[in-house]
Design a protein around this motif. Structure first.
Motif, PDB file in Angstrom:
ATOM      1  N   ILE A  33      -7.019  -9.849  -4.315  1.00  0.00           N
ATOM      2  CA  ILE A  33      -5.959  -8.866  -4.556  1.00  0.00           C
ATOM      3  C   ILE A  33      -4.729  -9.566  -5.117  1.00  0.00           C
ATOM      4  CG2 ILE A  33      -4.330  -7.292  -3.420  1.00  0.00           C
ATOM      5  CD1 ILE A  33      -6.682  -6.633  -1.455  1.00  0.00           C
ATOM      6  N   ALA A  34      -4.355 -10.696  -4.507  1.00  0.00           N
ATOM      7  CA  ALA A  34      -3.179 -11.438  -4.962  1.00  0.00           C
ATOM      8  C   ALA A  34      -3.339 -11.917  -6.395  1.00  0.00           C
ATOM      9  CB  ALA A  34      -2.916 -12.619  -4.039  1.00  0.00           C
ATOM     10  N   GLU A  35      -4.569 -12.262  -6.794  1.00  0.00           N
ATOM     11  CA  GLU A  35      -4.815 -12.767  -8.141  1.00  0.00           C
ATOM     12  C   GLU A  35      -5.015 -11.660  -9.163  1.00  0.00           C
ATOM     13  OE1 GLU A  35      -8.117 -15.366  -7.589  1.00  0.00           O
ATOM     14  OE2 GLU A  35      -6.872 -17.024  -6.829  1.00  0.00           O
ATOM     15  N   GLY A  36      -4.993 -10.402  -8.708  1.00  0.00           N
ATOM     16  CA  GLY A  36      -5.057  -9.283  -9.633  1.00  0.00           C
ATOM     17  C   GLY A  36      -6.445  -8.794  -9.986  1.00  0.00           C
ATOM     18  N   PHE A  37      -7.484  -9.325  -9.332  1.00  0.00           N
ATOM     19  CA  PHE A  37      -8.830  -8.823  -9.590  1.00  0.00           C
ATOM     20  C   PHE A  37      -8.960  -7.371  -9.132  1.00  0.00           C
ATOM     21  CE2 PHE A  37      -9.601 -13.416  -9.506  1.00  0.00           C
ATOM     22  CZ  PHE A  37     -10.383 -13.569 -10.641  1.00  0.00           C
ATOM     23  N   PRO A  39      -6.315  -4.572  -8.718  1.00  0.00           N
ATOM     24  CA  PRO A  39      -4.898  -4.227  -8.877  1.00  0.00           C
ATOM     25  C   PRO A  39      -4.496  -3.011  -8.041  1.00  0.00           C
ATOM     26  CG  PRO A  39      -6.158  -3.507 -10.787  1.00  0.00           C
ATOM     27  CD  PRO A  39      -7.107  -4.291  -9.932  1.00  0.00           C
ATOM     28  N   PRO A  40      -3.197  -2.776  -7.895  1.00  0.00           N
ATOM     29  CA  PRO A  40      -2.720  -1.629  -7.121  1.00  0.00           C
ATOM     30  C   PRO A  40      -3.322  -0.317  -7.609  1.00  0.00           C
ATOM     31  CG  PRO A  40      -0.907  -3.098  -7.631  1.00  0.00           C
ATOM     32  CD  PRO A  40      -2.089  -3.607  -8.395  1.00  0.00           C
ATOM     33  N   GLY A  41      -3.726   0.508  -6.655  1.00  0.00           N
ATOM     34  CA  GLY A  41      -4.295   1.811  -6.962  1.00  0.00           C
ATOM     35  C   GLY A  41      -5.797   1.840  -7.094  1.00  0.00           C
ATOM     36  N   ARG A  61     -15.787  -3.255   6.800  1.00  0.00           N
ATOM     37  CA  ARG A  61     -14.809  -2.270   7.279  1.00  0.00           C
ATOM     38  C   ARG A  61     -13.765  -2.918   8.180  1.00  0.00           C
ATOM     39  NH1 ARG A  61     -18.643   3.098   8.443  1.00  0.00           N
ATOM     40  NH2 ARG A  61     -18.848   3.657   6.227  1.00  0.00           N
ATOM     41  N   GLU A  62     -14.179  -3.911   8.973  1.00  0.00           N
ATOM     42  CA  GLU A  62     -13.212  -4.623   9.805  1.00  0.00           C
ATOM     43  C   GLU A  62     -12.253  -5.432   8.927  1.00  0.00           C
ATOM     44  OE1 GLU A  62     -11.159  -6.289  13.091  1.00  0.00           O
ATOM     45  OE2 GLU A  62     -12.284  -4.432  12.742  1.00  0.00           O
ATOM     46  N   ALA A  63     -12.777  -6.029   7.851  1.00  0.00           N
ATOM     47  CA  ALA A  63     -11.906  -6.752   6.919  1.00  0.00           C
ATOM     48  C   ALA A  63     -10.915  -5.798   6.265  1.00  0.00           C
ATOM     49  CB  ALA A  63     -12.749  -7.459   5.850  1.00  0.00           C
ATOM     50  N   PHE A  64     -11.391  -4.620   5.882  1.00  0.00           N
ATOM     51  CA  PHE A  64     -10.499  -3.601   5.321  1.00  0.00           C
ATOM     52  C   PHE A  64      -9.419  -3.231   6.325  1.00  0.00           C
ATOM     53  CE2 PHE A  64     -13.727  -1.519   2.155  1.00  0.00           C
ATOM     54  CZ  PHE A  64     -13.603  -2.617   1.315  1.00  0.00           C
ATOM     55  N   ARG A  65      -9.802  -3.112   7.590  1.00  0.00           N
ATOM     56  CA  ARG A  65      -8.833  -2.741   8.621  1.00  0.00           C
ATOM     57  C   ARG A  65      -7.752  -3.811   8.748  1.00  0.00           C
ATOM     58  NH1 ARG A  65      -7.200  -3.681  13.465  1.00  0.00           N
ATOM     59  NH2 ARG A  65      -8.643  -5.439  13.736  1.00  0.00           N
ATOM     60  N   LEU A  66      -8.168  -5.082   8.715  1.00  0.00           N
ATOM     61  CA  LEU A  66      -7.201  -6.168   8.808  1.00  0.00           C
ATOM     62  C   LEU A  66      -6.217  -6.146   7.639  1.00  0.00           C
ATOM     63  CD1 LEU A  66      -9.611  -9.049   9.889  1.00  0.00           C
ATOM     64  CD2 LEU A  66      -7.875  -7.947  11.326  1.00  0.00           C
ATOM     65  N   LEU A  67      -6.723  -5.894   6.443  1.00  0.00           N
ATOM     66  CA  LEU A  67      -5.855  -5.879   5.265  1.00  0.00           C
ATOM     67  C   LEU A  67      -4.995  -4.626   5.211  1.00  0.00           C
ATOM     68  CD1 LEU A  67      -8.267  -7.386   2.597  1.00  0.00           C
ATOM     69  CD2 LEU A  67      -6.438  -8.528   3.856  1.00  0.00           C
ATOM     70  N   THR A  68      -5.468  -3.559   5.807  1.00  0.00           N
ATOM     71  CA  THR A  68      -4.632  -2.360   5.933  1.00  0.00           C
ATOM     72  C   THR A  68      -3.458  -2.641   6.859  1.00  0.00           C
ATOM     73  OG1 THR A  68      -6.520  -0.889   5.531  1.00  0.00           O
ATOM     74  CG2 THR A  68      -4.604   0.077   6.630  1.00  0.00           C
ATOM     75  N   HIS A  69      -3.732  -3.372   7.940  1.00  0.00           N
ATOM     76  CA  HIS A  69      -2.671  -3.757   8.873  1.00  0.00           C
ATOM     77  C   HIS A  69      -1.642  -4.647   8.180  1.00  0.00           C
ATOM     78  CE1 HIS A  69      -0.783  -4.677  12.704  1.00  0.00           C
ATOM     79  NE2 HIS A  69      -0.896  -5.968  12.440  1.00  0.00           N
ATOM     80  N   ARG A  71      -0.752  -4.298   5.166  1.00  0.00           N
ATOM     81  CA  ARG A  71      -0.121  -3.439   4.159  1.00  0.00           C
ATOM     82  C   ARG A  71      -0.592  -3.746   2.733  1.00  0.00           C
ATOM     83  NH1 ARG A  71       3.596  -5.039   7.692  1.00  0.00           N
ATOM     84  NH2 ARG A  71       4.297  -6.684   6.303  1.00  0.00           N
ATOM     85  N   LEU A  72      -1.753  -4.378   2.616  1.00  0.00           N
ATOM     86  CA  LEU A  72      -2.317  -4.614   1.286  1.00  0.00           C
ATOM     87  C   LEU A  72      -3.248  -3.478   0.861  1.00  0.00           C
ATOM     88  CD1 LEU A  72      -3.124  -8.425   1.459  1.00  0.00           C
ATOM     89  CD2 LEU A  72      -1.166  -7.310   0.377  1.00  0.00           C
ATOM     90  N   LEU A  73      -3.841  -2.797   1.827  1.00  0.00           N
ATOM     91  CA  LEU A  73      -4.744  -1.678   1.555  1.00  0.00           C
ATOM     92  C   LEU A  73      -4.240  -0.431   2.264  1.00  0.00           C
ATOM     93  CD1 LEU A  73      -8.242  -3.384   2.081  1.00  0.00           C
ATOM     94  CD2 LEU A  73      -6.942  -3.189  -0.045  1.00  0.00           C
ATOM     95  N   VAL A  74      -4.701   0.714   1.773  1.00  0.00           N
ATOM     96  CA  VAL A  74      -4.447   1.980   2.458  1.00  0.00           C
ATOM     97  C   VAL A  74      -5.764   2.745   2.526  1.00  0.00           C
ATOM     98  CG1 VAL A  74      -2.009   2.191   1.857  1.00  0.00           C
ATOM     99  CG2 VAL A  74      -3.731   3.093   0.298  1.00  0.00           C
TER     100      VAL A  74
END
Length: 236
Positions: A33-37, A39-41, A61-69, A71-74
């Motif tokens: 995500i940080a490297e832009g692979f 991108p936002p949205g 899904r647990e990884a997604f949950r961590l990144l949602t916490h 604030r990188l994912l919604v």
């Protein structure tokens, strides 16, 4: 917006080793995500990413949950998981956090000499990218500069905090359509901070860094506000 590719994630499968964990998956996705692979949205596909990394749906899904916490994912109900799009207030708050942490790190360095070899390497990395007209590379090197600056504190907790903050900042950078104008002015200032630290001038380095972050905050917030307020289809 969906994404058909997986940003070369299959190549990252080796990073998981034999003890695959959600934290390691989150670390890979955070970097991507940080490297832009991603991108936002962009919507992240469980099937594509899980298949590329060779991990279970539950692990992903647990990884997604961590990144949602972080604030990188919604997560959007009935739609899926998306890379977060920041608002202007988010960008401003990121800079407030950076100033508090980064200036405190420099202030607390103790007595010189300081171990600045890694910092010098990323300054050179940014200058080389600029000579190659690679402004995305300059952006990456600039993030690495601040990561290495914080690493001078020798604190795993501070490193972890700033890893998330800087990854979140990259979400803003990906929206701005003129990376050269955004990052070129700071190449010289990175070297000035490095030179001050090499000379053992901690107080001078802190003053340079504080002005740097204040100027960058004003520039990035203004550029981001223009980008997110631009009409759909506008080039800027």
């Amino acid at each position: 917006m969906d994404v058909s590719g997986t940003g070369g994630l299959t190549d990252d499968r080796v990073l998981l080793g034999r003890t695959s964990t959600a934290e390691r998956v989150a670390d890979i996705l955070r970097t991507r995500i940080a490297e832009g692979f991603f991108p936002p949205g962009v919507r992240l596909s469980e099937e594509s990413i899980g298949g590329a990394l060779g991990v279970s749906r539950n692990t992903l899904r647990e990884a997604f949950r961590l990144l949602t916490h972080e604030r990188l994912l919604v997560h959007e109900l009935n739609r899926g998981v998306f890379v977060r799009v920041l608002d202007v207030g988010d960008v401003d708050d990121i800079y407030r956090t950076r100033r508090l942490v980064e200036c405190a790190v420099v202030r607390g360095l103790g007595q010189p000499p300081f171990a600045v070899d890694a910092l010098a390497a990323v300054v050179a990395e940014g200058e080389a990218a600029a000579r190659a007209d690679d402004w995305t590379g300059v952006s990456t090197a600039n993030i690495h500069f601040h990561r290495e600056l914080v690493a001078l504190a020798g604190s795993a907790r501070t490193d972890e905090l700033m890893r998330g903050v800087l990854a979140e900042l990259r979400l803003a950078f990906h929206v701005v359509d003129d990376p050269r104008a955004l990052h070129e002015p700071y190449l010289r200032r990175n070297r000035e901070i490095l030179d001050a630290l090499r000379a053992g001038e901690r107080a001078s380095a802190e003053r340079l860094l504080a002005r740097y972050l204040d100027d960058s905050r004003a520039r990035v917030v203004a550029a981001y506000a223009r980008a997110v307020d631009a009409p759909a289809g506008s080039s800027g």
